[in-house]
Enzyme design. Structure first.
Site, PDB file in Angstrom:
ATOM      1  N   LYS A  34       0.842  -1.203   0.000  1.00 14.04           N
ATOM      2  CA  LYS A  34       0.000   0.000   0.000  1.00 14.04           C
ATOM      3  C   LYS A  34       0.881   1.257   0.000  1.00 14.04           C
ATOM      4  O   LYS A  34       2.094   1.164   0.225  1.00 14.04           O
ATOM      5  CB  LYS A  34      -0.929  -0.018   1.212  1.00 14.04           C
ATOM      6  CG  LYS A  34      -0.193   0.063   2.542  1.00 14.04           C
ATOM      7  CD  LYS A  34      -1.130  -0.227   3.702  1.00 14.04           C
ATOM      8  CE  LYS A  34      -0.410  -0.023   5.023  1.00 14.04           C
ATOM      9  NZ  LYS A  34      -1.192  -0.561   6.155  1.00 14.04           N
TER      10      LYS A  34
ATOM     11  N   TYR B 174      17.248  29.537   8.748  1.00 14.98           N
ATOM     12  CA  TYR B 174      16.027  30.268   9.075  1.00 14.98           C
ATOM     13  C   TYR B 174      15.836  30.372  10.584  1.00 14.98           C
ATOM     14  O   TYR B 174      15.949  29.387  11.300  1.00 14.98           O
ATOM     15  CB  TYR B 174      14.793  29.571   8.473  1.00 14.98           C
ATOM     16  CG  TYR B 174      14.671  29.771   6.977  1.00 14.98           C
ATOM     17  CD1 TYR B 174      14.526  31.047   6.432  1.00 14.98           C
ATOM     18  CD2 TYR B 174      14.697  28.680   6.121  1.00 14.98           C
ATOM     19  CE1 TYR B 174      14.411  31.219   5.061  1.00 14.98           C
ATOM     20  CE2 TYR B 174      14.569  28.850   4.748  1.00 14.98           C
ATOM     21  CZ  TYR B 174      14.432  30.119   4.219  1.00 14.98           C
ATOM     22  OH  TYR B 174      14.310  30.300   2.872  1.00 14.98           O
TER      23      TYR B 174
HETATM   24  C1  LIG Z   1      -0.474  -1.508   6.817  1.00 17.48           C
HETATM   25  C2  LIG Z   1      -1.122  -2.749   7.295  1.00 17.48           C
HETATM   26  C3  LIG Z   1      -0.363  -3.893   7.535  1.00 17.48           C
HETATM   27  C4  LIG Z   1       1.150  -3.920   7.448  1.00 17.48           C
HETATM   28  O1  LIG Z   1       1.725  -3.319   8.576  1.00 17.48           O
HETATM   29  P1  LIG Z   1       3.321  -3.329   8.767  1.00 17.48           P
HETATM   30  O2  LIG Z   1       3.571  -2.803  10.123  1.00 17.48           O
HETATM   31  O3  LIG Z   1       3.868  -2.420   7.714  1.00 17.48           O
HETATM   32  O4  LIG Z   1       3.766  -4.732   8.560  1.00 17.48           O
HETATM   33  C5  LIG Z   1      -1.037  -5.049   7.876  1.00 17.48           C
HETATM   34  N1  LIG Z   1      -2.380  -5.057   8.001  1.00 17.48           N
HETATM   35  C6  LIG Z   1      -3.137  -3.966   7.781  1.00 17.48           C
HETATM   36  C7  LIG Z   1      -4.616  -4.058   7.939  1.00 17.48           C
HETATM   37  C8  LIG Z   1      -2.536  -2.775   7.441  1.00 17.48           C
HETATM   38  O5  LIG Z   1      -3.288  -1.689   7.245  1.00 17.48           O
END
Ligand SMILES: *Cc1c(COP(=O)(O)O)cnc(C)c1O
Length: 362
Positions: free
Chosen positions: A35, A257
């Site tokens: 994702k 800055y």
């Molecule tokens: C993002 C996500 C994961 C993966 O999590 P990680 O900590 O990156 O392994 C697994 N399950 C769901 C439902 C998620 O949204």
């Protein structure tokens, strides 16, 4: 000299990490979570690198599933938030995507789905305590029965839950979530999936049938004080640029800055060509580690849009043109993230379009 900042994606590291996750999680199978554009590493790039070895990909939303199918990937793909609108269901059937089902509205849409388009594989999402997405435990038997009876749904319903703080190994919260999930699904069959990356590391009793790993795939960890390397994983992204100036600045002068950092003595100050316009966090405070060549030096003053300033007192050999590494090989993103009050995932997700992505096989 190019002023481009470069994110090098290490394809060999991605493959190494997936193989390591598989070995750790076995006999559970692995959903490779890609994702958010594969945590900023590039969805198509990562999927191509892992295609031969990944049994299943997981994405947040339908659009990413579409991109994976368009790129020719044929393995299972789980859409972790399921359909967002009624029309998504037919699209998911057409693309052969699995859907997490977490809400009453989705059940209503699914009930209308025709079996002619192929039976959708559903994962019933149980809220075991995180209170983000999922059905309350007491609703699970009824929802499961409704799903099984739907003509457009494959009757082998998966059972899924998500942990709120699995990086706290041995913590009460995760222990309670596991117990609640196991209690709720008693008597229901179908594949079970509980664990994210941190749970794969710290909660062997929660591996069940499928683990869902994102962070570890990219060599990233959210375990306090630990980097992915501490668990045998390799960073899949190295973010680098060049030193474009070294200036001698006098004692008492203020850097950048708002002059948030004051020189304690006459000293060399390096300027590197990267800033928040590239996705390097503006919140990174003075003291954030940066590599100049192989020397670790502290960032000083405010991060600006295109530039950062560095204390070069401990790197007297540094010269203009030297490679500067912000995170990756030699400097774990986990060593940087706390200085910007965030986690390593947030850093790699934040790259902007100005960053040039290159791949290496290492
Ligand atoms: C993002 C996500 C994961 C993966 O999590 P990680 O900590 O990156 O392994 C697994 N399950 C769901 C439902 C998620 O949204």
């Amino acid at each position: 000299m190019s002023r481009t900042t470069v994110a090098t994606i290490h394809l060999g590291a991605l493959r190494h990490n997936l193989a390591r996750i598989k070995a750790m999680a076995a006999p559970a199978k692995v959903m490779a979570v890609v994702k958010a554009d594969a945590y900023g590493h590039g969805l198509e790039r990562v999927a191509r690198a892992l295609d031969a070895e990944a049994e299943c990909f997981a994405v947040a939303a339908l659009g990413d599933g579409l991109r994976l199918r368009a790129a020719g990937h044929r393995q299972r793909i789980v859409v972790l938030s399921g359909p967002d609108q009624p029309g998504d269901i037919a699209e998911m059937q057409r693309l052969g995507l699995d859907a997490a089902i977490h809400h009453e509205a989705q059940l209503t849409w699914l009930a209308e789905a025709s079996a002619r388009r192929g039976r959708l594989r559903a994962w019933l999402k149980v809220d075991s305590g995180m209170h983000r997405l999922g059905f309350a435990p007491e609703r699970v038997p009824e929802v499961h029965a409704r799903l099984v009876a739907m003509p457009g749904v494959d009757p082998g319903i998966g059972l899924l839950t998500h942990f709120a703080e699995s990086e706290v190994f041995d913590g009460e919260v995760t222990r309670a979530q596991i117990a609640r999930f196991n209690e709720v699904i008693r008597g229901l069959d179908g594949p079970r999936s509980l664990s994210n990356s941190a749970a794969v590391l710290g909660w062997p009793e929660a591996r069940a049938d499928w683990v869902r790993t994102g962070g570890l795939l990219y060599g990233l960890s959210v375990v306090d004080g630990k980097s992915g390397a501490d668990f045998g994983f390799r960073p899949a992204m190295t973010l680098s640029t060049r030193l474009i100036a070294i200036n001698r600045i006098g004692k008492g002068e203020r850097i950048g800055y708002n002059g948030t950092w004051i020189c304690p003595e006459d000293m060399p100050v390096g300027v590197a060509a990267i800033g928040y316009g590239d996705g390097y966090p503006r919140s990174a405070a003075s003291g954030t580690p940066v590599l100049v060549g192989d020397a670790r030096v502290p960032l000083i003053g405010r991060v600006s849009m295109d530039l950062v300033t560095l204390d070069l007192r401990t790197a007297p050999q540094a010269k203009v043109g030297d490679r500067v590494t912000l995170w990756g090989e030699g400097l774990p993103a986990e060593a940087v993230a706390p200085h910007a009050c965030t986690i390593s995932y947030d850093l790699t997700c934040g790259m902007t379009r100005r960053v040039l992505f290159v791949e290496d096989e290492g």
